[in-house]
Design an enzyme around this catalytic site. Sequence first.
Site, PDB file in Angstrom:
ATOM      1  N   HIS A  47      44.023 -40.103  -7.411  1.00 56.56           N
ATOM      2  CA  HIS A  47      44.172 -41.468  -7.150  1.00 56.56           C
ATOM      3  C   HIS A  47      43.161 -42.146  -8.215  1.00 56.56           C
ATOM      4  O   HIS A  47      42.254 -42.167  -8.637  1.00 56.56           O
ATOM      5  CB  HIS A  47      43.510 -42.244  -5.992  1.00 56.56           C
ATOM      6  CG  HIS A  47      43.541 -43.878  -5.846  1.00 56.56           C
ATOM      7  ND1 HIS A  47      44.797 -44.250  -6.061  1.00 56.56           N
ATOM      8  CD2 HIS A  47      42.634 -44.825  -6.115  1.00 56.56           C
ATOM      9  CE1 HIS A  47      44.586 -45.864  -6.144  1.00 56.56           C
ATOM     10  NE2 HIS A  47      43.369 -46.083  -6.058  1.00 56.56           N
ATOM     11  N   ASP A 171      45.516 -47.340  -1.803  1.00 56.02           N
ATOM     12  CA  ASP A 171      44.310 -48.223  -1.824  1.00 56.02           C
ATOM     13  C   ASP A 171      44.236 -49.591  -1.605  1.00 56.02           C
ATOM     14  O   ASP A 171      43.157 -50.113  -1.566  1.00 56.02           O
ATOM     15  CB  ASP A 171      43.790 -47.771  -3.230  1.00 56.02           C
ATOM     16  CG  ASP A 171      42.066 -47.865  -3.189  1.00 56.02           C
ATOM     17  OD1 ASP A 171      41.559 -47.948  -2.273  1.00 56.02           O
ATOM     18  OD2 ASP A 171      41.687 -48.024  -4.249  1.00 56.02           O
TER      19      ASP A 171
END
Length: 918
Positions: A47, A171
């Site tokens: 990420h 996220d």
Amino acid sequence: MGGQSCLGGGLRSLSAFLVRTCKWFQISSCHATKPDMLNVHLVPHTHDDVGWLKTVDQYYYGDRNDIQHAGVQYILDSVVDQLLKNPDRRFIYVETAFFYRWWKRQDSSMKQTVQQLVNEGRLEFVNGGWCMSDEATTHYSAVIDQMTMGLRFLNDTFGVCGRPRVAWHIDPFGHAREHASMFAQMGYDGFFFGRLDYQDRYQRMMQKEQELLWRASDSLTPPMADLFTGILPNGYNPPDGFCWDQSCSDPPIRDDPDLEDYNVDDVVKRFLNIASAQSMVYKTNHIIMTMGSDFQYENANLWYKNLDKLIHYVNAQQDLGSRVNVLYSTPSCYLQELHRANLTWALKTDDFFPYADDAHDFWTGYFSSRPALKRYERLSNSNLQTCNQLEVLGGPTSTNGPFGKGDSQTMKKAMAVAQHHDAVSGTEKQHVANDYARRLATGWQHCQVLVSNGLAVLSGSTAQRFYCDYLNISVCPLTESINVYNPLGRPVTWPVRLPVNGTAYAVSDAAGTSVDCQVSFAVNELVFEVQAPPLGFSTYSVSLLQDGPLAASTQPRTPTAIQNKVPTHGFINYKNRMIRRGNNNILFSCLNPVCCVFRYNASDGNNSESIQPSGAYIFRPNSSTPFLISSTAKTEFIQTSVVQEVRQWFSPWVSQVVRLYAHSRTLELEWTVGPLPIHDDLGKEVITRIDTSIESSEIFYTDSNGREVLQRKKDFRPTWHLKQSEPIAGNYYPINSRAYIKDDVDQLTVVTDRSQGGSSIHNGSLEIMLHRRLLYDDVRGVAEPLNETSAIFPEGLVVRGRLLLSLDRPASAADKHRPLAQEMVLQPLLTFTDGDLHPDFSGLQAALPPAVHLLTLTQWDAQSVLLRLEHQFQSWESDVNSKPVTVNLQHSQTATIPLGCMSLVHRGVVFNVQKIKL
């Protein structure tokens, strides 16, 4: 976009005519599963925030590792190298902004290697946008643009094999229904995310409803906006004890039985226990595990060497009776297995806001964090659309003309990065916020050259053109001629306020017709209203009639004198403490002798009842009753033929101007807040609250990413039972462009000029958070308090903004607030020259119908432009405009835009430079 009638930029339509030659597209690259076992899909991933604790550049290059150890270029280098060593391995990548940078620096041999990995499904792109956009504070038009940029690069580079089939928002801090609708219309097969409210997650775990069907529009006919949605089990992290990145401390798999610290049996046992527990809260015999996290795989060998061993040793237990099968996988392969299960899934029609990760930790503060950056991003979006349009209308000269070489790409990239979930959200470190703003400013400088060139082509004048970027703080080079460019597909009337030094001026349009104007001596502003044609411009001349200081006899009166001479008719009626709609219905009566009430919530972080402080993410006030900033206000009333104004000063750090323009039935509230005082060691979150007599029954409405509107109810969630623990923060929702309350008779709509948080805590009221200044970090990773200062504002940031209020009958309210919100998002651009006036210009032969919005007009390539039109009304909100609309694109072509259709794309058409035939 995608779907049956909403044609798009486009994934479903793309697959209809591209040859399916790659293994990935046919799912043949997915590893075989075992139908009689629990199949555990391991998904290696990283990420990579496009800015957060470090800037985009710092993250890419691996700079400033004293802040955070992260270098994206090394991640991609290492992953490609490790994928080549074992054909069973898989990896997914998300952030095209980073991959684009890395790709540009590779030689032809490496590009060919990566192309092969993509074709074979070993490297899979998911999501595919330039970034992973925030879902609360982004406007849908900007999200579409950044998705277009990323997906176009992947398509141009890898063809159909690079096409993402899964949206991946692991996220963002809550999830918007409009995002799901956009993903569905783009043709994605599924959507996976990591964060949802802890109470919601618990109930879904108990009911095995962590995988569901999200029906993301109440206007589009199912299944056009239906999207399979999966909630990941560990956010986006690996299971506890199974993180093998260089940033982790979990022990590796030690598989030499001759060594004392051999741990294979323990690792296998723990993994089987975790897999078994996870399978109990999901519906099928397939479960997914995310093997990676923030900026991991910089040394991919650590991960893959241990994952290879994990798969080998766990699957070896099958010979001993184990019913668990572990495999390398991707979200697309996992989704394919869920599809094959042919089950019925739970249905969801609302959204996933607000998000809380604990009883007192609601992530609703970021809806309003960094209000100046949020406004600058919104203004930059408007400027970018103008830049895009003039590149089309002005032709090739717009990018290489009398004022030099201009481009829109720099601005497009800056805006795309700004949509990241730690950018416009306001949840980044201060130096990163500064970098986002710098990028937008640089992009606008490039666009200004293009705009000047384009306007020169269309007006026939090469006179130097000036831009007033600081108009809101009264710094502007006033010239003889003003050009007003309107990016909307319909004509607009717009108030212009220019800082001046003279006492009298004359304004006229291009035909020589005099325009009513007045100088507001309270702030030395020249005020008048302009009109601009659709997708075009008008010009006005401004002439000084009288210079010098204001004569003593005409100085503005003192507040005391004015308060006794306020007229008792019309919209603004200060003496009777009310504001009217026309001469009839009362809009609202104020509790104090002001038009709306300003309050602040306090947060100190040390109070025993406030262990969790407010911060960039979290909103946690010390009390459920906000403090009244002042029960009185110094007030001035100004009335001219152009505008009526009530100027109010509540404190040295809060003031407001209430305006009603002569030809408007919309009330403007211009607020100025800051610097927020902190001498009492209390952080402050300032709200404006509008109280009315509307019987709203604890129900209010907010928009989703500036498009469809959702109903909200205090202390309530539509799909699960809420145990409310934060009566204020737990009722806040993102307001991207508007919010309203209503009863059977009246609807009060508030249109905002940026994304903000708000709620209706009290019956008949709307409150909106305007500014935040906090002294403690909220312990969610950013590691600094939200305490904005600058060289210009060393005592704290001063922020100014506008709210537009309208009072209408509920049945017709959308007919007003829909175009009003579009005007706020895509506002006219003012430029200034010393040249002669020029005739009005419109790029359209006729204005678009009221229900149709010109969403996109941009140059696609040398031979074609990209045109997106959308139906901007929901199916239920207007008796007049909630109907399909037919638009004549050219003499030989028509297109019907269904209700709720996000965008009708017309590509490959070479439009006439002077007139687009709609």
